[in-house]
Design an enzyme around this catalytic site. Structure first.
Site, short mmCIF file in Angstrom:
data_model
loop_
_atom_site.label_atom_id
_atom_site.label_comp_id
_atom_site.label_asym_id
_atom_site.label_seq_id
_atom_site.Cartn_x
_atom_site.Cartn_y
_atom_site.Cartn_z
N TRP A 18 -17.35 -6.20 -13.42
CA TRP A 18 -17.75 -4.79 -13.40
C TRP A 18 -19.08 -4.53 -12.69
O TRP A 18 -19.93 -3.82 -13.23
CB TRP A 18 -17.83 -4.24 -14.83
CG TRP A 18 -16.58 -4.42 -15.60
CD1 TRP A 18 -16.39 -5.28 -16.65
CD2 TRP A 18 -15.32 -3.76 -15.39
NE1 TRP A 18 -15.09 -5.19 -17.09
CE2 TRP A 18 -14.42 -4.27 -16.33
CE3 TRP A 18 -14.88 -2.80 -14.48
CZ2 TRP A 18 -13.10 -3.85 -16.40
CZ3 TRP A 18 -13.57 -2.38 -14.55
CH2 TRP A 18 -12.70 -2.90 -15.50
N ILE A 19 -19.26 -5.11 -11.52
CA ILE A 19 -20.50 -4.86 -10.79
C ILE A 19 -20.29 -3.76 -9.75
O ILE A 19 -19.54 -3.92 -8.79
CB ILE A 19 -21.02 -6.15 -10.11
CG1 ILE A 19 -21.26 -7.23 -11.18
CG2 ILE A 19 -22.29 -5.89 -9.33
CD1 ILE A 19 -22.24 -6.83 -12.26
N ARG A 130 -5.93 32.97 -12.70
CA ARG A 130 -4.58 32.88 -13.27
C ARG A 130 -4.30 34.07 -14.20
O ARG A 130 -5.08 34.35 -15.11
CB ARG A 130 -4.46 31.56 -14.06
CG ARG A 130 -3.20 31.39 -14.85
CD ARG A 130 -2.03 31.03 -13.97
NE ARG A 130 -0.87 30.61 -14.75
CZ ARG A 130 0.37 30.60 -14.26
NH1 ARG A 130 0.60 30.96 -13.02
NH2 ARG A 130 1.37 30.20 -15.02
N GLN A 141 -8.96 35.52 -26.01
CA GLN A 141 -10.09 35.01 -26.80
C GLN A 141 -10.08 33.48 -26.93
O GLN A 141 -11.14 32.86 -26.95
CB GLN A 141 -10.09 35.64 -28.19
CG GLN A 141 -10.60 37.07 -28.17
CD GLN A 141 -10.76 37.67 -29.55
OE1 GLN A 141 -10.46 37.04 -30.55
NE2 GLN A 141 -11.23 38.89 -29.60
N GLU A 225 -23.36 1.51 -18.59
CA GLU A 225 -24.79 1.71 -18.92
C GLU A 225 -25.01 1.79 -20.43
O GLU A 225 -25.84 2.55 -20.91
CB GLU A 225 -25.33 2.97 -18.24
CG GLU A 225 -25.29 2.93 -16.73
CD GLU A 225 -26.42 2.13 -16.11
OE1 GLU A 225 -27.34 1.74 -16.85
OE2 GLU A 225 -26.36 1.87 -14.90
N GLY A 226 -24.23 1.03 -21.18
CA GLY A 226 -24.36 1.02 -22.64
C GLY A 226 -23.29 1.90 -23.26
O GLY A 226 -23.15 3.07 -22.89
N ASN A 229 -21.39 3.50 -28.82
CA ASN A 229 -21.84 2.85 -30.07
C ASN A 229 -23.30 2.40 -29.93
O ASN A 229 -24.12 2.60 -30.82
CB ASN A 229 -20.99 1.60 -30.37
CG ASN A 229 -19.65 1.93 -30.98
OD1 ASN A 229 -19.32 3.10 -31.13
ND2 ASN A 229 -18.88 0.92 -31.32
#
Ligand SMILES: Cc1cc2nc3c(=O)[nH]c(=O)nc-3n(C[C@H](O)[C@H](O)[C@H](O)COP(=O)(O)OP(=O)(O)OC[C@H]3O[C@@H](n4cnc5c(N)ncnc54)[C@H](O)[C@@H]3O)c2cc1C
Length: 247
Positions: A18-19, A130, A141, A225-226, A229
């Site tokens: 995961w770099i 729309r 509402q 980046e953390g 948790n």
């Protein structure tokens, strides 16, 4: 990764998943164990040269989102790392890593703020465009409730991000505020992206509109980046006085 002192160089072995930009960057910061028995006090930072012999980089293709961002697995096999590539002091890398993360996390929170703005903008446009049962859906509402929630979440996130950035600029304690902006940012964008897809009806489920990309991209804020948790623990520990709020 383990970097063993061999006199003239460090011998590096290990791998990291995961770099970001891992297949295209020439250099990257690498935190490796230089004293495997010393825990956090045995980690050193290197300005790693990815072109050294023994470095293999493999692109991770099958991501859920962030498809425009390069992500790689990097493997180090008996890489001879020259000692001049050590950044700072040997075995003092952990503190540097925490300082670095505290800066890059704020960038991540700012990314979440940008995404929440894009989600809000697209939702406002669609709610005005729309029409169903003779009027714009934005007049209903329950749609207004979704828009109001997105707007409040976006504004609240902006204040958290700007406050953390202001504290950082002043050199004041900000780890807790940075974590609050990252944690709240993740919650806010995932919620907003989910509401956005509902607001678009079936078109939200089509790749013709950006809702799917919003949802896929929002989910990564809960992890990189953390994880959420981890940021929850940082906020709670600083609030309870169990850990200092650092600059
Ligand atoms: C797109 C992308 C880009 C990335 N870029 C980079 C990069 O450039 N550089 C880099 O170094 N990393 C990068 N990462 C890695 C990312 O930072 C980590 O994946 C992340 O920090 C989580 O680590 P993990 O995957 O090992 O999860 P794990 O640690 O395996 O966690 C799994 C789960 O357990 C929970 N958990 C673990 N320990 C505890 C605990 N003590 N208490 C409570 N819960 C716990 C976690 O919160 C999570 O929910 C990237 C990831 C992604 C997806």
């Amino acid at each position: 990764c383990l970097a063993e002192d061999k006199g003239d160089f460090y011998l590096l072995n290990g791998n990291k998943m995961w770099i970001t930009n891992g297949t295209i960057a020439h250099h990257g910061l690498l935190y490796a164990k230089t004293d495997k028995n010393a825990g956090a006090k045995g980690i050193t930072c290197f300005i790693m040269d990815y072109n050294l012999p023994g470095v293999t980089r493999k692109k991770i293709h099958e991501k859920v989102g962030l498809l425009a961002s390069d992500t790689a697995e990097i493997t180090f096999e008996d890489v001879k790392v020259p000692k001049k590539l050590v950044l700072g002091e040997v075995n003092k890398g952990f503190q540097m890593c925490m300082t670095q993360l505290n800066a890059t996390r704020l960038g991540c929170s700012a990314g979440a703020l940008g995404l929440s703005g894009a989600i809000l903008e697209a939702s406002i446009k669609y709610a005005n465009e729309r029409s169903q049962f003779g009027q714009q859906i934005g007049k209903y509402q329950l749609i207004q409730q979704q828009i109001a929630e997105m707007k409040m979440g976006h504004e609240a996130l902006a204040y958290l991000v700007y406050k953390a950035a202001w504290l950082k600029d002043k050199g004041l304690p900000n780890t807790m505020e940075t974590s609050m902006s990252k944690l709240y940012g993740a919650k806010e964008v995932v919620h907003a992206a989910n509401e956005c897809m509902k607001l678009f009806g079936s078109f939200g489920y089509s790749e013709e509109y950006p809702c799917g990309r919003f949802l896929r991209d929002s989910k990564q804020f809960e992890t990189l980046e953390g994880t959420s948790n981890m940021h929850t623990m940082i906020v709670a520990n600083a609030t309870l006085g169990f850990a200092p709020n650092r600059a």
